[in-house]
Structure formats: structure tokens, C-alpha cells
Design a protein around this motif. Structure first.
Motif, PDB file in Angstrom:
ATOM      1  N   ALA A  35     -58.819 -30.098 -42.341  1.00 55.33           N
ATOM      2  CA  ALA A  35     -58.653 -31.192 -43.310  1.00 55.33           C
ATOM      3  C   ALA A  35     -59.863 -32.114 -43.241  1.00 55.33           C
ATOM      4  CB  ALA A  35     -57.383 -31.969 -42.979  1.00 55.33           C
ATOM      5  N   THR A  36     -60.043 -32.915 -44.266  1.00 54.72           N
ATOM      6  CA  THR A  36     -61.089 -33.944 -44.262  1.00 54.72           C
ATOM      7  C   THR A  36     -60.408 -35.318 -44.303  1.00 54.72           C
ATOM      8  OG1 THR A  36     -61.208 -33.915 -46.661  1.00 54.72           O
ATOM      9  CG2 THR A  36     -62.725 -32.460 -45.490  1.00 54.72           C
ATOM     10  N   GLY A  37     -61.206 -36.366 -44.403  1.00 54.84           N
ATOM     11  CA  GLY A  37     -60.640 -37.710 -44.547  1.00 54.84           C
ATOM     12  C   GLY A  37     -60.904 -38.562 -43.318  1.00 54.84           C
ATOM     13  N   GLY A  38     -60.691 -39.854 -43.484  1.00 58.80           N
ATOM     14  CA  GLY A  38     -60.989 -40.805 -42.419  1.00 58.80           C
ATOM     15  C   GLY A  38     -60.224 -40.517 -41.132  1.00 58.80           C
ATOM     16  N   THR A  39     -58.970 -40.076 -41.247  1.00 59.67           N
ATOM     17  CA  THR A  39     -58.164 -39.795 -40.051  1.00 59.67           C
ATOM     18  C   THR A  39     -58.820 -38.719 -39.191  1.00 59.67           C
ATOM     19  OG1 THR A  39     -56.242 -40.193 -41.457  1.00 59.67           O
ATOM     20  CG2 THR A  39     -55.808 -39.236 -39.297  1.00 59.67           C
ATOM     21  N   MET A  40     -59.524 -37.812 -39.846  1.00 61.18           N
ATOM     22  CA  MET A  40     -60.069 -36.662 -39.124  1.00 61.18           C
ATOM     23  C   MET A  40     -61.404 -36.941 -38.457  1.00 61.18           C
ATOM     24  SD  MET A  40     -57.721 -34.563 -39.358  1.00 61.18           S
ATOM     25  CE  MET A  40     -56.161 -34.926 -40.194  1.00 61.18           C
ATOM     26  N   ASN A  65     -60.838 -24.772 -45.186  1.00 55.89           N
ATOM     27  CA  ASN A  65     -60.440 -26.147 -45.494  1.00 55.89           C
ATOM     28  C   ASN A  65     -59.354 -26.190 -46.553  1.00 55.89           C
ATOM     29  OD1 ASN A  65     -62.927 -27.195 -43.962  1.00 55.89           O
ATOM     30  ND2 ASN A  65     -61.832 -29.023 -44.665  1.00 55.89           N
ATOM     31  N   LEU A  66     -58.615 -27.283 -46.531  1.00 56.20           N
ATOM     32  CA  LEU A  66     -57.482 -27.429 -47.448  1.00 56.20           C
ATOM     33  C   LEU A  66     -57.897 -27.548 -48.902  1.00 56.20           C
ATOM     34  CD1 LEU A  66     -55.444 -30.117 -45.514  1.00 56.20           C
ATOM     35  CD2 LEU A  66     -54.478 -27.961 -46.336  1.00 56.20           C
ATOM     36  N   ASP A  67     -59.006 -28.271 -49.145  1.00 56.24           N
ATOM     37  CA  ASP A  67     -59.241 -28.671 -50.533  1.00 56.24           C
ATOM     38  C   ASP A  67     -60.694 -29.025 -50.813  1.00 56.24           C
ATOM     39  OD1 ASP A  67     -59.064 -30.911 -48.891  1.00 56.24           O
ATOM     40  OD2 ASP A  67     -57.210 -31.627 -49.769  1.00 56.24           O
ATOM     41  N   GLU A  68     -60.997 -29.130 -52.085  1.00 52.67           N
ATOM     42  CA  GLU A  68     -62.345 -29.537 -52.539  1.00 52.67           C
ATOM     43  C   GLU A  68     -62.214 -30.125 -53.946  1.00 52.67           C
ATOM     44  OE1 GLU A  68     -65.209 -30.840 -52.356  1.00 52.67           O
ATOM     45  OE2 GLU A  68     -66.301 -29.205 -51.357  1.00 52.67           O
ATOM     46  N   LEU A 131     -53.550 -31.144 -40.640  1.00 50.00           N
ATOM     47  CA  LEU A 131     -53.218 -31.890 -41.854  1.00 50.00           C
ATOM     48  C   LEU A 131     -53.318 -33.392 -41.613  1.00 50.00           C
ATOM     49  CD1 LEU A 131     -49.875 -30.025 -42.633  1.00 50.00           C
ATOM     50  CD2 LEU A 131     -51.940 -29.835 -44.047  1.00 50.00           C
ATOM     51  N   GLY A 132     -53.739 -34.119 -42.649  1.00 48.57           N
ATOM     52  CA  GLY A 132     -53.531 -35.553 -42.701  1.00 48.57           C
ATOM     53  C   GLY A 132     -52.441 -35.797 -43.742  1.00 48.57           C
ATOM     54  N   ILE A 133     -52.140 -37.060 -44.001  1.00 51.44           N
ATOM     55  CA  ILE A 133     -51.151 -37.376 -45.037  1.00 51.44           C
ATOM     56  C   ILE A 133     -51.677 -38.518 -45.889  1.00 51.44           C
ATOM     57  CG2 ILE A 133     -49.866 -38.913 -43.458  1.00 51.44           C
ATOM     58  CD1 ILE A 133     -47.273 -38.073 -44.934  1.00 51.44           C
ATOM     59  N   GLY A 137     -47.759 -39.633 -49.654  1.00 48.22           N
ATOM     60  CA  GLY A 137     -47.036 -38.484 -49.108  1.00 48.22           C
ATOM     61  C   GLY A 137     -47.688 -37.149 -49.386  1.00 48.22           C
ATOM     62  N   HIS A 138     -48.906 -37.148 -49.945  1.00 50.76           N
ATOM     63  CA  HIS A 138     -49.516 -35.839 -50.213  1.00 50.76           C
ATOM     64  C   HIS A 138     -50.019 -35.173 -48.933  1.00 50.76           C
ATOM     65  CE1 HIS A 138     -53.703 -37.845 -51.062  1.00 50.76           C
ATOM     66  NE2 HIS A 138     -53.723 -37.320 -49.857  1.00 50.76           N
ATOM     67  N   ILE A 139     -50.010 -33.850 -48.942  1.00 51.28           N
ATOM     68  CA  ILE A 139     -50.706 -33.051 -47.921  1.00 51.28           C
ATOM     69  C   ILE A 139     -51.643 -32.128 -48.690  1.00 51.28           C
ATOM     70  CG2 ILE A 139     -49.195 -33.163 -45.910  1.00 51.28           C
ATOM     71  CD1 ILE A 139     -47.747 -30.662 -46.911  1.00 51.28           C
ATOM     72  N   GLY A 140     -52.863 -31.893 -48.118  1.00 55.30           N
ATOM     73  CA  GLY A 140     -53.888 -31.326 -48.965  1.00 55.30           C
ATOM     74  C   GLY A 140     -53.994 -32.276 -50.147  1.00 55.30           C
ATOM     75  N   PHE A 141     -54.136 -31.745 -51.343  1.00 51.75           N
ATOM     76  CA  PHE A 141     -54.051 -32.615 -52.529  1.00 51.75           C
ATOM     77  C   PHE A 141     -52.806 -32.249 -53.333  1.00 51.75           C
ATOM     78  CE2 PHE A 141     -58.701 -33.995 -52.496  1.00 51.75           C
ATOM     79  CZ  PHE A 141     -58.381 -35.284 -52.148  1.00 51.75           C
ATOM     80  N   ALA A 166     -61.674 -43.975 -53.254  1.00 52.31           N
ATOM     81  CA  ALA A 166     -62.831 -44.646 -53.864  1.00 52.31           C
ATOM     82  C   ALA A 166     -63.756 -45.208 -52.790  1.00 52.31           C
ATOM     83  CB  ALA A 166     -62.351 -45.755 -54.796  1.00 52.31           C
ATOM     84  N   ARG A 167     -63.202 -45.468 -51.581  1.00 52.11           N
ATOM     85  CA  ARG A 167     -64.030 -46.024 -50.507  1.00 52.11           C
ATOM     86  C   ARG A 167     -65.140 -45.069 -50.063  1.00 52.11           C
ATOM     87  NH1 ARG A 167     -59.561 -43.781 -47.889  1.00 52.11           N
ATOM     88  NH2 ARG A 167     -59.801 -43.120 -45.709  1.00 52.11           N
ATOM     89  N   PHE A 168     -64.951 -43.772 -50.350  1.00 54.63           N
ATOM     90  CA  PHE A 168     -65.981 -42.795 -49.974  1.00 54.63           C
ATOM     91  C   PHE A 168     -67.053 -42.656 -51.066  1.00 54.63           C
ATOM     92  CE2 PHE A 168     -62.092 -41.158 -47.766  1.00 54.63           C
ATOM     93  CZ  PHE A 168     -62.501 -41.451 -46.479  1.00 54.63           C
ATOM     94  N   ALA A 201     -51.000 -48.088 -42.829  1.00 56.40           N
ATOM     95  CA  ALA A 201     -50.991 -47.701 -44.253  1.00 56.40           C
ATOM     96  C   ALA A 201     -50.233 -46.395 -44.480  1.00 56.40           C
ATOM     97  CB  ALA A 201     -52.425 -47.578 -44.761  1.00 56.40           C
ATOM     98  N   LYS A 202     -50.027 -45.629 -43.417  1.00 54.76           N
ATOM     99  CA  LYS A 202     -49.331 -44.345 -43.550  1.00 54.76           C
ATOM    100  C   LYS A 202     -47.854 -44.429 -43.165  1.00 54.76           C
ATOM    101  CE  LYS A 202     -53.173 -42.498 -44.792  1.00 54.76           C
ATOM    102  NZ  LYS A 202     -53.984 -41.595 -44.004  1.00 54.76           N
ATOM    103  N   ALA A 203     -47.400 -45.600 -42.712  1.00 53.11           N
ATOM    104  CA  ALA A 203     -46.055 -45.697 -42.127  1.00 53.11           C
ATOM    105  C   ALA A 203     -44.940 -45.280 -43.089  1.00 53.11           C
ATOM    106  CB  ALA A 203     -45.815 -47.115 -41.618  1.00 53.11           C
TER     107      ALA A 203
HETATM  108  C1  F6R Z   1     -58.152 -33.948 -47.152  1.00 49.53           C
HETATM  109  C2  F6R Z   1     -56.694 -33.877 -47.332  1.00 49.53           C
HETATM  110  C3  F6R Z   1     -55.899 -35.112 -47.576  1.00 49.53           C
HETATM  111  C4  F6R Z   1     -56.074 -36.176 -46.489  1.00 49.53           C
HETATM  112  C5  F6R Z   1     -55.269 -37.424 -46.832  1.00 49.53           C
HETATM  113  C6  F6R Z   1     -55.473 -38.515 -45.821  1.00 49.53           C
HETATM  114  O1  F6R Z   1     -58.691 -32.675 -46.897  1.00 49.53           O
HETATM  115  O2  F6R Z   1     -56.180 -32.820 -47.294  1.00 49.53           O
HETATM  116  O3  F6R Z   1     -54.548 -34.765 -47.668  1.00 49.53           O
HETATM  117  O4  F6R Z   1     -55.666 -35.665 -45.255  1.00 49.53           O
HETATM  118  O5  F6R Z   1     -55.636 -37.873 -48.099  1.00 49.53           O
HETATM  119  O6  F6R Z   1     -56.784 -38.986 -45.911  1.00 49.53           O
HETATM  120  P1  F6R Z   1     -57.320 -40.120 -44.921  1.00 49.53           P
HETATM  121  O7  F6R Z   1     -57.352 -39.501 -43.567  1.00 49.53           O
HETATM  122  O8  F6R Z   1     -58.708 -40.416 -45.435  1.00 49.53           O
HETATM  123  O9  F6R Z   1     -56.395 -41.260 -45.021  1.00 49.53           O
END
Ligand code: F6R
Length: 271
Positions: A35-40, A65-68, A131-133, A137-141, A166-168, A201-203
Motif C-alpha cells: 500500500a502507499t500513503g502517509g501511514t506507510m 501494489n494495491l492501486d494507481e 493495507l491502510g484505511i 472506510g476505503h481499502i485500496g481505492f 490533496a496534501r500530496f 482521523a481514522k478512529a
Molecule cells: C493507498 C491505499 C489507500 C490508503 C488510505 C490511507 O495505496 O490503498 O487505501 O491506504 O487512503 O492513506 P493514508 O495512509 O495516507 O491516510
């Protein structure tokens, strides 16, 4: 579903990274879903440190990877391929044959998605899916309303997801409106699903995923149907769970006897 709640983000990250290290130590030629994203970010930093320290090697693994983002070429600084290269692959000089993402600039994104799903199957399926979330509630997109039996395909991004991401992007850049993402059924096919969530923010999304009904309203809730799902949380991400006492009784401070004896320079678990 195993719910592990750690008193610090660092411990949660070490636990998640350690799960990947252990998977590869047991089976170096594993198929990983990433997965990508700030959590990772800290997870990849931990994995790079562990690999440089000789605790793990990724050169025999296959990673999907999950998505692009659709319409974003692989070398674009906002592409997820660029994220993976800069946060992980290039730091370890991983050969191209070890990793794959959907091509965001494929002329036929639907065909690309179908081919990606087929490539995962050809590789033998995913052993461990990270996975992140999303806050929605999405996983992947897989955004709310995604079919729970969906496969890799093109999805339109939810307004909230585009705002969150948008922060990225720079102030003059437009966040893409669609992405190719593994489907929920693709994710459920993985032999082990490992979801990491940190921060307040994920709670709400975490509570809906673990304790809410299985529903397309919260796509991550589909993990309740997974035969081997581990959810790794820090205190902030766990704050809306109603059954918190129960999770703490079963695994106090996230301990399940499998906390890796990993030492990560710069990311020592806090006492
Ligand atoms: C990214 C992905 C998304 C992120 C989710 C959390 O590959 O699959 O589901 O895991 O949007 O993103 P962050 O970690 O940036 O809050």
C-alpha cells in the motif's frame, strides 16, 4: 479478526513491519501486496532499515501494489509508482521484476485492471496484503458502495478521498478523479490481510470496520469476512472502539506473543 492496539504509533509500525519481515524470513519468495500513503511511510523506513541490517531480503519476493491513479504516468512525482520507488524500491535497489503497479497511463485502463488481476493470480495469489484505511472506510481505492465481490477495476474517487490526498499534490495540481484498484474480493483472496491504522482521523472508520455491520458503506468492514485478518492500531486510531476492554484483555498492549524481535534504528519501540 485479530485486533492489536499499541500504546504508541512506533510500536504499531514495528509490529506491522515485523509481520512482513517474518513472512519473508519464513518464505523468501512470498507474494506481497503493498500500500502507499502517509501511514506507510514509517513502515517502509522500517523495512529498509531491517533489510540494510541483514534481517530480511526482498529480492526473491514478488510485490503487487494495491492501486494507481488513472492518467498519471509512472514517472510522475504524484504517481504511486513514484511513491514506491522513492520510499522503498530504489532504496534497496530492488530489480524491476520484483514489483508491479497498475500502469496509470495505460491506453485502456479497464483492460490494464483486468490484466493486473490476472498477473496476481499467475503469481499464485497474495500471501500477505498490507493495507491502510481511508477516513471514509476505503481499502485500496474501494470507496463506499464498492461491491464486496469486486475485482481489480477502475473506480471513481470519493470527494473525501480527493480532499484527503490533496496534501500530496501542489496547489496548482488537480487530484485525479479515478484510480485502478484491486477489488475487495481480490483483497479477501489474500492469505493474510494486515491493516495498519494510526491517528485519530481514522478512529471512526476503524470502529466501523471492526464493529460495524459488514457493508459496502464501509468497504474495510469486508475484512470481517477474511479468514486471517490482523488489524494493528495505535491508541488514537482505537479510540472509538466500543469493545476496547475486550481487545485489551485478549492482547494487552497489542501483545500476542508474536511481537518481532526487530530492532529498527531510529524507530525504537517506546516503553
Ligand atoms: C493507498 C491505499 C489507500 C490508503 C488510505 C490511507 O495505496 O490503498 O487505501 O491506504 O487512503 O492513506 P493514508 O495512509 O495516507 O491516510
Amino acid at each position: 479478526m485479530k485486533v492489536l492496539i499499541f500504546r504508541s504509533r512506533e510500536r504499531a509500525v514495528v509490529r506491522a513491519a515485523g509481520e512482513i519481515v517474518q513472512q519473508l524470513q519464513a518464505r523468501p519468495a512470498s507474494v506481497l501486496g503493498l500500500a502507499t500513503g502517509g501511514t506507510m511511510d514509517p513502515v517502509y523506513a522500517a523495512l529498509i532499515a531491517a533489510a540494510r541490517d541483514g534481517q530480511v531480503a526482498f529480492d526473491r519476493a514478488t510485490m503487487f501494489n494495491l492501486d494507481e491513479y488513472v492518467g498519471v504516468p509512472p514517472d510522475h512525482p504524484r504517481s504511486y509508482e513514484h511513491y514506491m520507488r522513492t520510499h522503498f524500491f530504489d532504496a534497496l535497489n530492488l530489480p524491476d521484476r520484483t514489483w508491479r503497479l497498475p500502469r496509470g497511463d495505460a491506453p485502456d485502463p479497464a483492460a490494464e485492471a483486468e490484466a493486473y488481476e490476472a498477473r496476481i493470480a499467475e503469481a499464485g495469489g497474495i500471501d500477505l496484503q498490507l493495507l491502510g484505511i481511508g477516513a471514509n472506510g476505503h481499502i485500496g481505492f474501494n470507496e463506499p458502495s464498492s461491491s464486496l465481490s469486486s475485482r481489480t477495476r477502475v473506480k471513481t474517487l470519493h470527494r473525501r478521498t480527493r480532499d484527503d490526498n490533496a496534501r500530496f499534490f501542489g496547489p496548482d495540481e488537480v487530484v485525479p478523479t479515478t484510480a485502478i484498484t484491486m477489488g475487495i474480493a481480490t483483497i479477501l483472496d489474500s492469505r493474510h490481510a494486515l491493516l495498519l491504522a494510526t491517528g485519530a482521523a481514522k478512529a471512526q472508520a476503524v470502529a466501523a470496520m471492526i464493529e460495524g455491520p459488514v457493508s459496502a458503506r464501509c468497504p474495510a468492514s469486508a475484512l470481517q469476512l477474511h479468514r486471517h485478518a490482523t488489524v494493528v492500531l495505535d491508541e488514537d486510531a482505537a479510540q472509538a472502539l466500543e469493545l476496547r476492554d475486550y481487545y485489551d484483555t485478549v492482547h494487552p498492549d497489542g501483545e500476542d506473543g508474536q511481537m518481532p524481535a526487530m530492532r529498527i534504528p531510529g524507530l525504537e519501540p517506546q516503553a
